[in-house]
Design a protein around this motif. Structure first.
Motif, short mmCIF file in Angstrom:
data_model
loop_
_atom_site.label_atom_id
_atom_site.label_comp_id
_atom_site.label_asym_id
_atom_site.label_seq_id
_atom_site.Cartn_x
_atom_site.Cartn_y
_atom_site.Cartn_z
N ASP A 39 0.85 -1.21 -0.50
CA ASP A 39 -0.04 0.59 -0.21
C ASP A 39 1.08 1.39 0.40
OD1 ASP A 39 -2.27 -1.83 0.23
OD2 ASP A 39 -2.73 -1.70 1.79
N CYS A 40 2.20 1.53 0.80
CA CYS A 40 2.74 2.70 1.05
C CYS A 40 3.57 2.25 -0.75
CB CYS A 40 3.73 2.20 2.39
SG CYS A 40 5.23 1.44 2.02
N ALA A 43 7.62 2.36 0.58
CA ALA A 43 8.18 3.30 1.97
C ALA A 43 8.61 2.37 3.17
CB ALA A 43 7.79 4.72 1.24
N CYS A 44 8.42 1.90 3.20
CA CYS A 44 8.90 0.89 4.89
C CYS A 44 7.14 1.76 6.00
CB CYS A 44 9.85 0.86 5.43
SG CYS A 44 10.34 0.02 6.63
N ALA A 45 6.39 2.35 5.31
CA ALA A 45 5.35 2.63 5.47
C ALA A 45 4.03 2.39 6.09
CB ALA A 45 5.06 3.79 5.19
N CYS A 46 4.00 0.59 5.93
CA CYS A 46 2.99 -0.36 6.25
C CYS A 46 3.02 -1.18 6.10
CB CYS A 46 2.23 0.37 4.86
SG CYS A 46 2.89 -0.86 3.95
N THR A 48 1.98 -4.15 4.97
CA THR A 48 1.37 -4.91 3.72
C THR A 48 2.59 -5.99 2.78
OG1 THR A 48 1.31 -2.84 2.41
CG2 THR A 48 -0.42 -3.54 4.62
N CYS A 87 9.70 -5.09 1.20
CA CYS A 87 10.50 -3.77 -0.37
C CYS A 87 11.18 -3.16 0.89
CB CYS A 87 9.38 -2.46 0.78
SG CYS A 87 8.99 -2.21 2.39
#
Length: 107
Positions: A39-40, A43-46, A48, A87
């Motif tokens: 989903d992000c 960017a290693c911000a979720c 998923t 990711c």
């Protein structure tokens, strides 16, 4: 190219060639592998793009950075040893043969 096997929760295997320099997540996205939502966008911000790395590959991958460790806290049923965010795994020729198992769901 590195041949990577993505195994869906139901056992369906997808063996694809992924170009070095991409991430394991980008390899899944570019080849339409179901179950890795990303989903992000990497960017290693979720969490998923969470997978379980095959046991024989755990020690062959680069170590998890603090940000990845933190995001794995939000993954579905994380395994302290085998869980990784795709990711954060950069593909190299050394990853030829890598096997990752996709969890039942992403959250």
């Amino acid at each position: 190219m590195a041949k990577i096997t993505y195994v869906e929760h139901n056992g369906t295997e997808h063996v694809v060639d992924v170009r070095p320099g991409l991430t394991v997540m980008e390899g899944a996205r570019d080849n339409g592998i179901p179950g890795i939502d990303a989903d992000c966008g990497g960017a290693c911000a979720c969490s998923t793009c969470h997978v379980y790395v095959a046991p024989e590959w755990v020690d062959k991958l680069p170590k998890k950075q603090a940000m990845e460790e933190d995001m794995l806290d939000f993954a579905y049923l994380p395994d302290p040893k085998r869980s990784r965010l795709t990711c954060q795994i950069k593909v190299t020729e050394a990853l030829d043969g890598l096997v990752v198992n996709i969890p039942e769901k992403q959250i």
